[in-house]
Design a protein around this motif. Structure first.
Motif, PDB file in Angstrom:
ATOM      1  N   HIS A 541       0.813  -1.217   0.000  1.00 60.14           N
ATOM      2  CA  HIS A 541       0.000   0.000   0.000  1.00 60.14           C
ATOM      3  C   HIS A 541       0.849   1.271   0.000  1.00 60.14           C
ATOM      4  N   ASN A 542       2.148   1.177   0.327  1.00 58.47           N
ATOM      5  CA  ASN A 542       3.030   2.338   0.274  1.00 58.47           C
ATOM      6  C   ASN A 542       3.452   2.646  -1.161  1.00 58.47           C
ATOM      7  N   VAL A 543       3.931   1.637  -1.870  1.00 53.27           N
ATOM      8  CA  VAL A 543       4.320   1.769  -3.277  1.00 53.27           C
ATOM      9  C   VAL A 543       3.564   0.680  -4.037  1.00 53.27           C
ATOM     10  N   MET A 548       4.361   3.693  -9.641  1.00 52.70           N
ATOM     11  CA  MET A 548       4.470   4.558  -8.471  1.00 52.70           C
ATOM     12  C   MET A 548       5.911   4.634  -7.987  1.00 52.70           C
ATOM     13  N   PHE A 549       6.648   3.536  -8.099  1.00 52.78           N
ATOM     14  CA  PHE A 549       8.056   3.539  -7.720  1.00 52.78           C
ATOM     15  C   PHE A 549       8.837   4.543  -8.573  1.00 52.78           C
ATOM     16  N   ASP A 616       4.780   3.264   7.504  1.00 50.76           N
ATOM     17  CA  ASP A 616       4.662   4.043   6.272  1.00 50.76           C
ATOM     18  C   ASP A 616       5.801   5.033   6.077  1.00 50.76           C
ATOM     19  N   ALA A 617       6.508   5.396   7.126  1.00 50.95           N
ATOM     20  CA  ALA A 617       7.621   6.345   6.974  1.00 50.95           C
ATOM     21  C   ALA A 617       8.838   5.767   7.668  1.00 50.95           C
ATOM     22  N   GLY A 618       9.244   6.361   8.790  1.00 53.93           N
ATOM     23  CA  GLY A 618      10.368   5.804   9.520  1.00 53.93           C
ATOM     24  C   GLY A 618      11.658   5.869   8.736  1.00 53.93           C
ATOM     25  N   ASP A 622      11.973   3.827   1.345  1.00 59.30           N
ATOM     26  CA  ASP A 622      11.001   4.777   0.787  1.00 59.30           C
ATOM     27  C   ASP A 622      10.588   5.823   1.813  1.00 59.30           C
ATOM     28  N   GLY A 623      10.686   5.471   3.107  1.00 56.98           N
ATOM     29  CA  GLY A 623      10.337   6.430   4.150  1.00 56.98           C
ATOM     30  C   GLY A 623      11.249   7.641   4.160  1.00 56.98           C
TER      31      GLY A 623
END
Length: 658
Positions: A541-543, A548-549, A616-618, A622-623
């Motif tokens: 769900h993030n990428v 989207m990448f 989702d971040a961190g 990708d975060g």
């Protein structure tokens, strides 16, 4: 994993075949349909949860390993403390009682540290074991195949789907041959570590004059198309029928525009109104649109997504059967073009470096620039004469050289800003020390940060993130090529689901994933250590998918270019007496202003912020980019915001065609 939208379509087909009754179907059939949809939706959500659990487990395991290393470092510091105390107490004036008291205190401290080390080591071993068990269980359960098999049992006439899935999985492993990596030298100096033959495999061929005319038709057709608005929705109607209708509409628009642009060719195109007879025309026009986008990332910013999603749907066997032709053809690269015409030997010629080099003026005298231009033109003329043949004209050779030069131009404007930022970073910051007030240390919960790093740890965290972005930008053409391969591969199904940012197509990207792991491995090996998580989000769900990448990492130069431009513009602003007074009064000078911008960016563009949870971040791969986006969104609140405006900054998003 089966796609929820595709399953809905299959169920729609069953519902369409039901006998007339209440609302077009009997109550029993409607109930069965709803149960079918609910069960498959639950299976898709279970797969999402499984992926999230796996990534979270990987992050926890990496955290445990890091805590073990920190505990070992603490133990070593304790031993150093013992030696220092021993030397101090051996000096004249120390009594035996004092020595014994210090020894007791040290032994008690060391016992606690040893307990912490033992606990951290056991915790890390347990997490590694749990992660291995989870991966093994996932592989044995094979949720993806399980859902497909359940769908096969529910759909009539699908007994051979399991065997086909196995064949497609085998094909997926053999699709991408072993190929070299694009070089990572400065844009003005082509790579010496990677040959032009390897780079040319992923560099698209520049469009000809006639192809650019067709490109305008394609852009116009995609601009008025509502493909994703009508296809990527949850509806009771058959999705295959919607896709078929939308693709035919797009082809009809293209045919009509072709008539308007060239009446004679347009009449030939629509004579029999059979799109299958003109398959080659549609394949060519869709392929040249893909080539143009790779060479010009700032163009077709909305049209390219429609094009790729349409081609992704057209790759499905059921859609191809309805259309009676394939919309996708292999991307036309420099290597493929020269291979077809027997001109690959040109790529190994030493003059290729001169013929494709970027000429950067900088502060050089005009006569030096003119000399380099003449050398470059002479090298191109020599190559075109040396390798021309009956199958390869001089114009074709120049087109290939220009295409390779386009890759160097891309690196100049997309990778070189990262290099310049790294130079500023090394100039103003050191790992083991910092000036008062310019520490990179961040504290979780303070100023929006979600990570806690001291100055040294944040220094390495920022440097390795920038180094990773540089490598990704260097190999962007290769990653883009692999991304399209993943998206357009037959059998690589997607599912439509709500990722928190609307409905998105979630699709695996194995080729891009393997390439990213190779890039990450090289960066880790060169740096020697790694701070934070090394998890690459892809197909979740993030990428959601490879498109989207690509979109995420084409944003890196849009973020760093304005920052570097402001840093370089500051000395020019300082020449103005009024602006000098403002900069001196607010920051204390140009250098202090630069350091204020850099220290804030290196703190809060890499602080794990930008999302409401660590998953989702961190500190994941990708975060780090998510944190940089979050910093961009808060620029108006910074003390140096007006410096950005004075330097000509207008935004990070670039020019958007309305």
């Amino acid at each position: 994993m089966s796609q929820l939208a595709s399953v809905l379509d299959a169920a729609d087909g069953d519902a369409d075949n039901a006998q007339p009754g209440t609302n077009g179907a009997e109550p029993g059939v409607t109930t069965a349909y709803e149960d079918h949809v609910a069960r498959l939706k639950a299976e898709a959500e279970a797969q999402d949860a499984q992926n999230r659990l796996r990534v979270a487990q990987e992050q926890l395991a990496e955290y445990a390993v890091q805590k073990e290393a920190d505990a070992n470092d603490l133990l070593q510091e304790a031993d150093k403390l013992k030696e220092a105390l021993r030397q101090l107490l051996e000096q004249p004036g120390s009594t035996a009682g004092e020595l014994q008291q210090v020894a007791q205190l040290y032994n008690a401290l060391r016992e606690k540290v040893v307990d912490a080390v033992t606990e951290a080591r056991a915790f890390a071993a347990q997490q590694q074991s749990d992660l291995a068990t989870l991966k093994r269980s996932s592989a044995q359960a094979d949720l993806h195949t399980d859902v497909e098999m359940k769908r096969a049992r529910d759909e009539p006439g699908s007994s051979g789907d399991a065997e086909e899935a196995e064949e497609e999985e085998e094909d997926e492993e053999a699709v991408e041959p072993e190929r070299g990596n694009i070089g990572s030298q400065p844009a003005g100096q082509p790579s010496t570590s990677t040959s032009f033959a390897e780079r040319a495999r992923y560099i698209p061929l520049r469009l000809t004059h006639d192809e650019r005319k067709l490109l305008r038709l394609l852009e116009s057709a995609l601009n008025v198309s509502e493909y994703t608005d009508k296809v990527d929705i949850l509806s009771w109607r058959s999705k295959n029928q919607r896709i078929h209708a939308q693709i035919k509409d797009l082809c009809a628009i293209l045919s009509g525009l072709m008539v308007a642009a060239d009446y004679k060719k347009g009449q030939e195109l629509i004579r029999d109104r059979n799109f299958a007879d003109n398959a080659e025309f549609f394949q060519d026009i869709f392929e040249l649109g893909r080539r143009y986008k790779i060479l010009n990332p700032d163009k077709m910013r909305s049209e390219y997504g429609k094009l790729m999603y349409m081609l992704m749907d057209s790759s499905e066997p059921a859609i191809q059967e309805l259309l009676e032709f394939r919309c996708v053809r292999t991307l036309r690269t420099v290597y493929v073009f020269l291979e077809e015409r027997g001109g690959l030997a040109m790529l190994d010629d030493a003059l290729m470096h001169t013929a494709t080099a970027e000429i950067i003026s900088g502060d050089r005298p005009r006569h030096e620039i003119q000399r380099d231009i003449k050398l470059k033109e002479r090298a191109r003329e020599t190559l075109s004469r040396r390798y021309r043949s009956n199958r390869l004209s001089e114009e074709d050779i120049l087109t290939c050289i220009y295409s390779l030069s386009d890759n160097n131009s891309y690196l100049l404007f997309n990778r070189d800003p990262i290099d310049r930022f790294i130079l500023y970073f090394h100039r103003y910051f050191k790992a083991d020390t910092h000036e008062p007030g310019y520490s990179l240390a961040i504290q979780g919960g303070r100023d929006g940060a979600r990570l806690t790093h001291n100055h040294e740890r944040q220094y390495h965290y920022v440097l390795q993130s920038l180094s990773l972005w540089r490598e990704i930008s260097t190999e962007m053409f290769k990653l883009w090529y692999l991304a399209e391969t993943d998206m357009l591969r037959e059998g690589n199904n997607y599912r439509l689901c709500d990722t928190g940012q609307g409905l998105n197509r979630v699709q695996s990207a194995p080729s891009v994933g393997r390439a990213m792991q190779q890039i990450l491995g090289r960066v880790q090996q060169r740096i020697g250590s790694w701070v934070g998580s090394s998890v690459v989000h892809l197909g979740d769900h993030n990428v959601p998918n490879a498109l989207m990448f690509i979109d995420k990492y084409t944003q890196v130069p849009r973020i760093l270019n304005p920052v570097v431009a402001v840093l370089e513009e500051l000395p020019k602003l300082y020449r103005d007496p009024n602006l000098r007074a403002y900069i001196d009064g607010t920051f204390g000078g140009v250098e202090q202003c630069r350091k204020s911008i850099l220290v804030d960016f290196c703190r809060h563009a890499f602080d794990g912020s930008g999302a409401d949870n660590f998953f989702d971040a961190g500190s994941c791969i990708d975060g780090r980019l998510t944190s940089a986006w979050n910093w961009c969104s808060k620029l108006e609140k910074k003390s140096y915001y007006y410096v950005f405006k004075l330097a000509g900054w207008s935004g990070f998003d670039g020019e958007v065609k309305s």
